[in-house]
Write a protein that holds these residues in place. Sequence first.
Motif, PDB file in Angstrom:
ATOM      1  N   VAL A  49       0.838  -1.200   0.000  1.00  0.00           N
ATOM      2  CA  VAL A  49       0.000   0.000   0.000  1.00  0.00           C
ATOM      3  C   VAL A  49       0.873   1.250   0.000  1.00  0.00           C
ATOM      4  CG1 VAL A  49      -1.820   1.285   1.193  1.00  0.00           C
ATOM      5  CG2 VAL A  49      -1.760  -1.216   1.325  1.00  0.00           C
ATOM      6  N   THR A  50       0.529   2.184  -0.851  1.00  0.00           N
ATOM      7  CA  THR A  50       1.147   3.504  -0.792  1.00  0.00           C
ATOM      8  C   THR A  50       0.045   4.539  -0.896  1.00  0.00           C
ATOM      9  OG1 THR A  50       2.841   4.958  -1.740  1.00  0.00           O
ATOM     10  CG2 THR A  50       1.548   3.652  -3.282  1.00  0.00           C
ATOM     11  N   TRP A  51       0.247   5.660  -0.246  1.00  0.00           N
ATOM     12  CA  TRP A  51      -0.787   6.691  -0.259  1.00  0.00           C
ATOM     13  C   TRP A  51      -0.144   8.067  -0.191  1.00  0.00           C
ATOM     14  CZ3 TRP A  51       0.462   3.739   3.927  1.00  0.00           C
ATOM     15  CH2 TRP A  51       0.798   4.398   5.112  1.00  0.00           C
ATOM     16  N   ARG A  52      -0.953   9.047  -0.524  1.00  0.00           N
ATOM     17  CA  ARG A  52      -0.488  10.433  -0.508  1.00  0.00           C
ATOM     18  C   ARG A  52      -1.647  11.316  -0.058  1.00  0.00           C
ATOM     19  NH1 ARG A  52       1.774  12.493  -6.043  1.00  0.00           N
ATOM     20  NH2 ARG A  52       3.394  10.999  -5.419  1.00  0.00           N
ATOM     21  N   GLU A  53      -1.412  12.116   0.957  1.00  0.00           N
ATOM     22  CA  GLU A  53      -2.475  13.022   1.387  1.00  0.00           C
ATOM     23  C   GLU A  53      -2.598  14.162   0.388  1.00  0.00           C
ATOM     24  OE1 GLU A  53      -4.209  15.546   5.174  1.00  0.00           O
ATOM     25  OE2 GLU A  53      -2.411  14.315   5.414  1.00  0.00           O
ATOM     26  N   VAL A  54      -3.820  14.393  -0.066  1.00  0.00           N
ATOM     27  CA  VAL A  54      -4.081  15.428  -1.079  1.00  0.00           C
ATOM     28  C   VAL A  54      -5.136  16.405  -0.576  1.00  0.00           C
ATOM     29  CG1 VAL A  54      -3.376  13.987  -3.028  1.00  0.00           C
ATOM     30  CG2 VAL A  54      -5.749  13.899  -2.227  1.00  0.00           C
ATOM     31  N   THR A  55      -5.260  16.518   0.745  1.00  0.00           N
ATOM     32  CA  THR A  55      -6.273  17.403   1.321  1.00  0.00           C
ATOM     33  C   THR A  55      -6.118  18.830   0.806  1.00  0.00           C
ATOM     34  OG1 THR A  55      -6.352  16.043   3.320  1.00  0.00           O
ATOM     35  CG2 THR A  55      -7.240  18.274   3.471  1.00  0.00           C
ATOM     36  N   GLU A  56      -4.899  19.320   0.794  1.00  0.00           N
ATOM     37  CA  GLU A  56      -4.671  20.692   0.333  1.00  0.00           C
ATOM     38  C   GLU A  56      -5.072  20.845  -1.128  1.00  0.00           C
ATOM     39  OE1 GLU A  56      -0.994  23.940  -0.007  1.00  0.00           O
ATOM     40  OE2 GLU A  56      -0.738  22.068   1.101  1.00  0.00           O
ATOM     41  N   ARG A  57      -4.723  19.836  -1.947  1.00  0.00           N
ATOM     42  CA  ARG A  57      -5.080  19.900  -3.366  1.00  0.00           C
ATOM     43  C   ARG A  57      -6.591  19.897  -3.557  1.00  0.00           C
ATOM     44  NH1 ARG A  57      -3.583  14.717  -6.623  1.00  0.00           N
ATOM     45  NH2 ARG A  57      -5.648  14.058  -5.913  1.00  0.00           N
ATOM     46  N   VAL A  58      -7.294  19.030  -2.804  1.00  0.00           N
ATOM     47  CA  VAL A  58      -8.750  18.953  -2.924  1.00  0.00           C
ATOM     48  C   VAL A  58      -9.389  20.270  -2.498  1.00  0.00           C
ATOM     49  CG1 VAL A  58     -10.816  17.838  -1.998  1.00  0.00           C
ATOM     50  CG2 VAL A  58      -8.849  16.450  -2.671  1.00  0.00           C
ATOM     51  N   GLU A  59      -8.914  20.816  -1.380  1.00  0.00           N
ATOM     52  CA  GLU A  59      -9.496  22.068  -0.893  1.00  0.00           C
ATOM     53  C   GLU A  59      -9.216  23.216  -1.861  1.00  0.00           C
ATOM     54  OE1 GLU A  59      -7.848  22.414   2.985  1.00  0.00           O
ATOM     55  OE2 GLU A  59      -9.400  21.150   3.918  1.00  0.00           O
ATOM     56  N   GLN A  60      -8.020  23.229  -2.449  1.00  0.00           N
ATOM     57  CA  GLN A  60      -7.711  24.271  -3.427  1.00  0.00           C
ATOM     58  C   GLN A  60      -8.604  24.143  -4.657  1.00  0.00           C
ATOM     59  OE1 GLN A  60      -3.517  23.797  -4.155  1.00  0.00           O
ATOM     60  NE2 GLN A  60      -2.930  25.169  -2.486  1.00  0.00           N
ATOM     61  N   ARG A  61      -8.798  22.896  -5.109  1.00  0.00           N
ATOM     62  CA  ARG A  61      -9.648  22.696  -6.278  1.00  0.00           C
ATOM     63  C   ARG A  61     -11.088  23.105  -5.988  1.00  0.00           C
ATOM     64  NH1 ARG A  61      -8.148  17.775  -7.539  1.00  0.00           N
ATOM     65  NH2 ARG A  61      -9.855  16.681  -6.514  1.00  0.00           N
ATOM     66  N   ARG A  62     -11.551  22.777  -4.790  1.00  0.00           N
ATOM     67  CA  ARG A  62     -12.913  23.174  -4.426  1.00  0.00           C
ATOM     68  C   ARG A  62     -13.032  24.695  -4.335  1.00  0.00           C
ATOM     69  NH1 ARG A  62     -15.188  18.915   0.109  1.00  0.00           N
ATOM     70  NH2 ARG A  62     -15.251  17.087  -1.267  1.00  0.00           N
ATOM     71  N   THR A  63     -11.980  25.311  -3.802  1.00  0.00           N
ATOM     72  CA  THR A  63     -11.995  26.772  -3.717  1.00  0.00           C
ATOM     73  C   THR A  63     -12.039  27.387  -5.107  1.00  0.00           C
ATOM     74  OG1 THR A  63     -10.785  26.759  -1.624  1.00  0.00           O
ATOM     75  CG2 THR A  63     -10.717  28.786  -2.915  1.00  0.00           C
ATOM     76  N   LEU A  64     -11.218  26.854  -6.016  1.00  0.00           N
ATOM     77  CA  LEU A  64     -11.204  27.373  -7.381  1.00  0.00           C
ATOM     78  C   LEU A  64     -12.544  27.147  -8.069  1.00  0.00           C
ATOM     79  CD1 LEU A  64      -7.643  26.246  -8.533  1.00  0.00           C
ATOM     80  CD2 LEU A  64      -8.404  28.574  -8.023  1.00  0.00           C
ATOM     81  N   ALA A  65     -13.133  25.962  -7.837  1.00  0.00           N
ATOM     82  CA  ALA A  65     -14.437  25.675  -8.444  1.00  0.00           C
ATOM     83  C   ALA A  65     -15.499  26.622  -7.900  1.00  0.00           C
ATOM     84  CB  ALA A  65     -14.825  24.224  -8.172  1.00  0.00           C
ATOM     85  N   ARG A  66     -15.412  26.875  -6.593  1.00  0.00           N
ATOM     86  CA  ARG A  66     -16.377  27.794  -5.983  1.00  0.00           C
ATOM     87  C   ARG A  66     -16.174  29.207  -6.515  1.00  0.00           C
ATOM     88  NH1 ARG A  66     -15.400  26.277  -1.364  1.00  0.00           N
ATOM     89  NH2 ARG A  66     -13.897  27.856  -0.701  1.00  0.00           N
ATOM     90  N   GLN A  67     -14.907  29.602  -6.637  1.00  0.00           N
ATOM     91  CA  GLN A  67     -14.627  30.943  -7.146  1.00  0.00           C
ATOM     92  C   GLN A  67     -15.067  31.100  -8.597  1.00  0.00           C
ATOM     93  OE1 GLN A  67     -10.430  31.272  -6.392  1.00  0.00           O
ATOM     94  NE2 GLN A  67     -10.713  31.980  -4.278  1.00  0.00           N
ATOM     95  N   ALA A  68     -14.994  30.008  -9.354  1.00  0.00           N
ATOM     96  CA  ALA A  68     -15.404  30.072 -10.757  1.00  0.00           C
ATOM     97  C   ALA A  68     -16.896  30.313 -10.897  1.00  0.00           C
ATOM     98  CB  ALA A  68     -15.023  28.778 -11.466  1.00  0.00           C
ATOM     99  N   LEU A  69     -17.657  30.026  -9.834  1.00  0.00           N
ATOM    100  CA  LEU A  69     -19.112  30.198  -9.873  1.00  0.00           C
ATOM    101  C   LEU A  69     -19.576  31.260  -8.881  1.00  0.00           C
ATOM    102  CD1 LEU A  69     -20.121  26.423 -10.020  1.00  0.00           C
ATOM    103  CD2 LEU A  69     -19.971  28.030 -11.933  1.00  0.00           C
ATOM    104  N   GLN A  70     -18.642  32.094  -8.435  1.00  0.00           N
ATOM    105  CA  GLN A  70     -18.960  33.053  -7.377  1.00  0.00           C
ATOM    106  C   GLN A  70     -18.502  34.452  -7.770  1.00  0.00           C
ATOM    107  OE1 GLN A  70     -16.691  32.834  -3.567  1.00  0.00           O
ATOM    108  NE2 GLN A  70     -18.684  32.361  -2.662  1.00  0.00           N
ATOM    109  N   ASP A  71     -19.330  35.427  -7.475  1.00  0.00           N
ATOM    110  CA  ASP A  71     -18.958  36.819  -7.700  1.00  0.00           C
ATOM    111  C   ASP A  71     -17.926  37.222  -6.646  1.00  0.00           C
ATOM    112  OD1 ASP A  71     -19.232  39.567  -8.702  1.00  0.00           O
ATOM    113  OD2 ASP A  71     -20.153  39.929  -6.740  1.00  0.00           O
ATOM    114  N   PRO A  72     -16.749  37.667  -7.050  1.00  0.00           N
ATOM    115  CA  PRO A  72     -15.689  37.931  -6.071  1.00  0.00           C
ATOM    116  C   PRO A  72     -15.991  39.080  -5.118  1.00  0.00           C
ATOM    117  CG  PRO A  72     -15.037  38.676  -8.271  1.00  0.00           C
ATOM    118  CD  PRO A  72     -16.302  37.899  -8.440  1.00  0.00           C
TER     119      PRO A  72
END
Length: 438
Positions: free
Chosen positions: A263-286
């Motif tokens: 088994v090998t793994w990699r924590e990607v919490t920061e990547r997921v949160e950044q992607r969600r933030t970008l997705a939210r920003q793409a649909l949000q008035d700044p």
Amino acid sequence: MSQQPAGPEGPDAAHHAVDAGSVDLVRLSMQQSAVATVLLAPDGQLLRMNQAACQLFGLPMERLRMMTWQELAHPDDLAGEQANVDRVLSGGTDSYRSTARYVRGDGEVVHGDVTVTGIRDSSGRAMTLIAQIIDITEQRLARAEARAAQEQLRGVIDAMLDPWVLLNAVRDDEGRITDFVYVDANAAACRENGTTREELLGSRLLSLAPGQLRAGLFTQYAAVVESGTPLALDDDPSPSDLPEGGMHWFDNRAVRVGDGISVTWREVTERVEQRRTLARQALQDPLTGLANRQKLMDSLAESFSHTPRTGGRIAVMFCDLDDLKLINDHYGHHAGDVVLRAVADRMASAVRDEDLVARVGGDEFVVLATGVRDQAAAVRIAEKIGAAVSRPVSVLGGVIVPILSIGVTVADAGADPHEVLRSADRELYAKKTARGRT
């Protein structure tokens, strides 16, 4: 230093003699053996040897008969082998077995599995020694290469930034997998578990990471062992086993190895949160945090594609903030932004949680409300929004009372959302024209 040849045929034959039966037996065994066999005098002189011994040492028989075994022994092994021989000569043991290195005639080193036995006279004194040497050079080199490869692999594994573990399945009496035990781990895995490798090995997976059972990952690991199908999870959510809790995301890979998994793994919490933030920003008035035009159009298409769950109709309200240009010109754009944010907050507070408020232009907003009974109900919602917005806003020592003009259109599921939006815009324009505020 080489010694003078001596043996049964030499001038010192009486000194080295053994009974005829023993000599004949030794000669016969030496001739027939494929194993390097040497008859030695107590002082180390090589008396007889077979062809296999000549091949092992890379020297002709005539040359070997002029040498002692001490001259053939590797310098680093000489003392140990001499001590073993002395034990046989002194009667401390009848024979011994060891591994030793020898230097061939061409300078190459050979490794031997050595057995030395004393041949004694009637008084028990060792008159000669018989040594049998099996060439194990290839095996030793192969083991050395294997150790080097293992050390190299360990270095590669420990240099990995991602954690890696090797787990063996733990089964109950009926053969079902109930847990996994750690049998190997790299440095990154030890750091992540807050333990040393020695402490980690032998531990149980579910005792160290109970969150993996809650997340269903244990079940998937067991399925890898039973089916042989590798596991590949991306952005896999997992509850943290740390005291502070929370949710973390991982990329996870597992393949079957014997009755276990690698088994090998990699924590990607920061990547997921950044992607969600970008997705939210793409649909949000700044500026206001409201939905933007793209989010509005997506929601319109979704809403008009089916009848609202609660029944009723769909209302679209096109809103315009009056006199924003005058506010910007008189107080500055910063003041205009303050007013826009206040209007946005008040509009969002005046509608239901399931309704959508979007900013689609500088001073333009759209409200999407589903499950509305009729036009009159939609108008009441618009009036509530207008009343909420029209409270005074303090800006740079002055007070501004925002006024919102609203055009309302109500339609049924299946209508063209673009046409409904244009209809609400026309209603807005008609109202502003009637009030002389176009």
